[in-house]
Write a protein that holds these residues in place. Structure first.
Motif, PDB file in Angstrom:
ATOM      1  N   ASN A   1       0.840  -1.200   0.000  1.00 52.18           N
ATOM      2  CA  ASN A   1       0.000   0.000   0.000  1.00 52.18           C
ATOM      3  C   ASN A   1       0.871   1.244   0.000  1.00 52.18           C
ATOM      4  O   ASN A   1       0.881   2.031   0.957  1.00 52.18           O
ATOM      5  CB  ASN A   1      -0.952  -0.018   1.207  1.00 52.18           C
ATOM      6  CG  ASN A   1      -2.066   1.002   1.080  1.00 52.18           C
ATOM      7  OD1 ASN A   1      -2.310   1.551   0.003  1.00 52.18           O
ATOM      8  ND2 ASN A   1      -2.748   1.279   2.189  1.00 52.18           N
ATOM      9  N   VAL A   2       1.613   1.443  -1.079  1.00 50.09           N
ATOM     10  CA  VAL A   2       2.510   2.592  -1.206  1.00 50.09           C
ATOM     11  C   VAL A   2       1.676   3.865  -1.360  1.00 50.09           C
ATOM     12  O   VAL A   2       0.838   3.960  -2.245  1.00 50.09           O
ATOM     13  CB  VAL A   2       3.438   2.428  -2.429  1.00 50.09           C
ATOM     14  CG1 VAL A   2       4.339   3.652  -2.573  1.00 50.09           C
ATOM     15  CG2 VAL A   2       4.270   1.164  -2.299  1.00 50.09           C
ATOM     16  N   GLY A   3       1.904   4.812  -0.500  1.00 51.97           N
ATOM     17  CA  GLY A   3       1.155   6.065  -0.556  1.00 51.97           C
ATOM     18  C   GLY A   3      -0.101   6.055   0.290  1.00 51.97           C
ATOM     19  O   GLY A   3      -0.718   7.096   0.493  1.00 51.97           O
ATOM     20  N   GLY A   4      -0.489   4.866   0.793  1.00 54.28           N
ATOM     21  CA  GLY A   4      -1.623   4.768   1.697  1.00 54.28           C
ATOM     22  C   GLY A   4      -2.971   5.078   1.079  1.00 54.28           C
ATOM     23  O   GLY A   4      -3.904   5.482   1.785  1.00 54.28           O
ATOM     24  N   GLY A   5      -3.102   4.888  -0.234  1.00 54.16           N
ATOM     25  CA  GLY A   5      -4.368   5.222  -0.890  1.00 54.16           C
ATOM     26  C   GLY A   5      -5.490   4.241  -0.630  1.00 54.16           C
ATOM     27  O   GLY A   5      -6.668   4.603  -0.701  1.00 54.16           O
ATOM     28  N   TYR A   6      -5.135   2.956  -0.328  1.00 49.26           N
ATOM     29  CA  TYR A   6      -6.170   1.937  -0.119  1.00 49.26           C
ATOM     30  C   TYR A   6      -6.500   1.814   1.361  1.00 49.26           C
ATOM     31  O   TYR A   6      -5.607   1.754   2.216  1.00 49.26           O
ATOM     32  CB  TYR A   6      -5.704   0.591  -0.649  1.00 49.26           C
ATOM     33  CG  TYR A   6      -6.698  -0.516  -0.378  1.00 49.26           C
ATOM     34  CD1 TYR A   6      -7.894  -0.584  -1.088  1.00 49.26           C
ATOM     35  CD2 TYR A   6      -6.454  -1.469   0.611  1.00 49.26           C
ATOM     36  CE1 TYR A   6      -8.817  -1.583  -0.826  1.00 49.26           C
ATOM     37  CE2 TYR A   6      -7.365  -2.471   0.880  1.00 49.26           C
ATOM     38  CZ  TYR A   6      -8.558  -2.521   0.159  1.00 49.26           C
ATOM     39  OH  TYR A   6      -9.481  -3.497   0.409  1.00 49.26           O
TER      40      TYR A   6
ATOM     41  N   THR B   1     -12.620  -0.069   4.490  1.00 52.87           N
ATOM     42  CA  THR B   1     -13.750   0.258   3.620  1.00 52.87           C
ATOM     43  C   THR B   1     -13.684  -0.479   2.275  1.00 52.87           C
ATOM     44  O   THR B   1     -14.683  -0.541   1.561  1.00 52.87           O
ATOM     45  CB  THR B   1     -13.797   1.774   3.345  1.00 52.87           C
ATOM     46  OG1 THR B   1     -12.592   2.168   2.671  1.00 52.87           O
ATOM     47  CG2 THR B   1     -13.922   2.550   4.652  1.00 52.87           C
ATOM     48  N   GLY B   2     -12.492  -0.984   1.922  1.00 49.56           N
ATOM     49  CA  GLY B   2     -12.310  -1.616   0.615  1.00 49.56           C
ATOM     50  C   GLY B   2     -12.185  -0.601  -0.514  1.00 49.56           C
ATOM     51  O   GLY B   2     -12.262  -0.963  -1.690  1.00 49.56           O
ATOM     52  N   ILE B   3     -11.959   0.670  -0.173  1.00 50.16           N
ATOM     53  CA  ILE B   3     -11.973   1.754  -1.164  1.00 50.16           C
ATOM     54  C   ILE B   3     -10.574   2.358  -1.315  1.00 50.16           C
ATOM     55  O   ILE B   3      -9.872   2.591  -0.325  1.00 50.16           O
ATOM     56  CB  ILE B   3     -12.981   2.845  -0.754  1.00 50.16           C
ATOM     57  CG1 ILE B   3     -14.408   2.282  -0.769  1.00 50.16           C
ATOM     58  CG2 ILE B   3     -12.886   4.062  -1.677  1.00 50.16           C
ATOM     59  CD1 ILE B   3     -15.468   3.246  -0.239  1.00 50.16           C
ATOM     60  N   PHE B   4     -10.206   2.640  -2.561  1.00 50.62           N
ATOM     61  CA  PHE B   4      -8.979   3.362  -2.879  1.00 50.62           C
ATOM     62  C   PHE B   4      -9.342   4.815  -3.158  1.00 50.62           C
ATOM     63  O   PHE B   4     -10.199   5.109  -3.991  1.00 50.62           O
ATOM     64  CB  PHE B   4      -8.296   2.753  -4.100  1.00 50.62           C
ATOM     65  CG  PHE B   4      -7.138   3.570  -4.624  1.00 50.62           C
ATOM     66  CD1 PHE B   4      -5.908   3.543  -3.989  1.00 50.62           C
ATOM     67  CD2 PHE B   4      -7.291   4.365  -5.744  1.00 50.62           C
ATOM     68  CE1 PHE B   4      -4.845   4.300  -4.463  1.00 50.62           C
ATOM     69  CE2 PHE B   4      -6.239   5.125  -6.226  1.00 50.62           C
ATOM     70  CZ  PHE B   4      -5.011   5.088  -5.585  1.00 50.62           C
ATOM     71  N   THR B   5      -8.673   5.736  -2.462  1.00 50.53           N
ATOM     72  CA  THR B   5      -8.876   7.167  -2.670  1.00 50.53           C
ATOM     73  C   THR B   5      -7.623   7.737  -3.314  1.00 50.53           C
ATOM     74  O   THR B   5      -6.516   7.581  -2.788  1.00 50.53           O
ATOM     75  CB  THR B   5      -9.170   7.889  -1.352  1.00 50.53           C
ATOM     76  OG1 THR B   5     -10.324   7.299  -0.739  1.00 50.53           O
ATOM     77  CG2 THR B   5      -9.438   9.365  -1.592  1.00 50.53           C
ATOM     78  N   ALA B   6      -7.785   8.423  -4.445  1.00 46.67           N
ATOM     79  CA  ALA B   6      -6.640   8.783  -5.286  1.00 46.67           C
ATOM     80  C   ALA B   6      -6.206  10.225  -5.150  1.00 46.67           C
ATOM     81  O   ALA B   6      -7.037  11.117  -4.988  1.00 46.67           O
ATOM     82  CB  ALA B   6      -6.985   8.526  -6.748  1.00 46.67           C
ATOM     83  N   PRO B   7      -4.877  10.445  -5.261  1.00 43.75           N
ATOM     84  CA  PRO B   7      -4.384  11.761  -5.649  1.00 43.75           C
ATOM     85  C   PRO B   7      -4.519  11.893  -7.163  1.00 43.75           C
ATOM     86  O   PRO B   7      -5.041  10.990  -7.820  1.00 43.75           O
ATOM     87  CB  PRO B   7      -2.900  11.722  -5.227  1.00 43.75           C
ATOM     88  CG  PRO B   7      -2.546  10.280  -5.275  1.00 43.75           C
ATOM     89  CD  PRO B   7      -3.796   9.524  -4.917  1.00 43.75           C
ATOM     90  N   VAL B   8      -4.054  12.986  -7.739  1.00 45.06           N
ATOM     91  CA  VAL B   8      -4.165  13.178  -9.186  1.00 45.06           C
ATOM     92  C   VAL B   8      -3.262  12.193  -9.910  1.00 45.06           C
ATOM     93  O   VAL B   8      -2.161  11.892  -9.473  1.00 45.06           O
ATOM     94  CB  VAL B   8      -3.773  14.619  -9.559  1.00 45.06           C
ATOM     95  CG1 VAL B   8      -3.794  14.816 -11.069  1.00 45.06           C
ATOM     96  CG2 VAL B   8      -4.717  15.602  -8.886  1.00 45.06           C
TER      97      VAL B   8
END
Length: 206
Positions: A110-115, A119-126
């Protein structure tokens, strides 16, 4: 006596004239040498200016090259610090799962901690991202799942099994251009159940 004096005067004048000629010739030679020296000095000055200009140009190019190298290294370091990647898996099978978000609790990377495994959800940067999903059907059950962006289904994976082909596997992937705060997850579409292993998941999301 008068003739002798006149002759001496003529000889003296002749000598003076010859002397003047020699003096004039020497002065002309000196003037020519001085002119040649000035020309040589002028070319030497130009050569020195050319060398100085070339040196400055080389120094400028070298400095620019070093600056570009430093900027390149800095950019790579900056980009590497902004990298985002993840893989998560399901560690327990379910015969009856039939709705909602598929939860991948086991985080492998989980590099960057996006996942978020809660919740099972990935939240993205640009950025641009590639998402991959795999699911293994439970025995002869059929199962359909979607990769979803902000609630909209983008691609579908199907594990279609029957009495002659149990525990089938379905996969799919999609490239998405995301804005900051966009969310991606895996959602049930049709069918029931999934199979996996606890130590090395078969049903995964990346």
């Amino acid at each position: 006596m008068y003739l002798s004096s006149t002759k001496q005067i003529v000889q003296t004048l002749s000598a003076n004239e010859e002397y003047d000629k020699n003096l004039t010739s020497r002065l002309n030679e000196a003037a020519e040498k001085l002119e040649n020296l000035e020309v040589q000095m002028r070319y030497t000055s130009l050569s020195l200016l050319d060398i100085q200009s070339l040196t400055e140009g080389l120094n400028g190019s070298f400095v620019k090259h070093i600056e570009e190298k430093i900027n390149g290294v800095y950019e790579k370091l900056t980009n590497s610090s902004k990298r985002v990647a993840f893989t998560a898996g399901v560690t327990s099978a379910s015969y009856s799962w039939s709705s909602g978000t598929l939860m991948y609790y086991k985080v492998i990377n989980n590099v960057g901690g996006g996942y978020n495994p809660n919740t099972g959800i990935f939240t993205a940067p640009v950025g641009d991202y590639v998402f991959y999903v795999s699911i293994q059907g439970y025995d002869t059950n059929n199962i359909y799942i979607d990769i979803v962006l902000n609630g909209s289904s983008k691609v579908r994976a199907v594990a279609y099994s029957n009495s002659r082909d149990q525990y089938d596997v379905g996969t799919n992937f999609v490239t998405l251009r995301l804005r900051k705060g966009d969310t991606v997850w895996v959602r049930h579409y049709r069918g029931t159940g999934y199979w996996t292993d606890s130590d090395a998941p078969r049903t995964t999301f990346s």
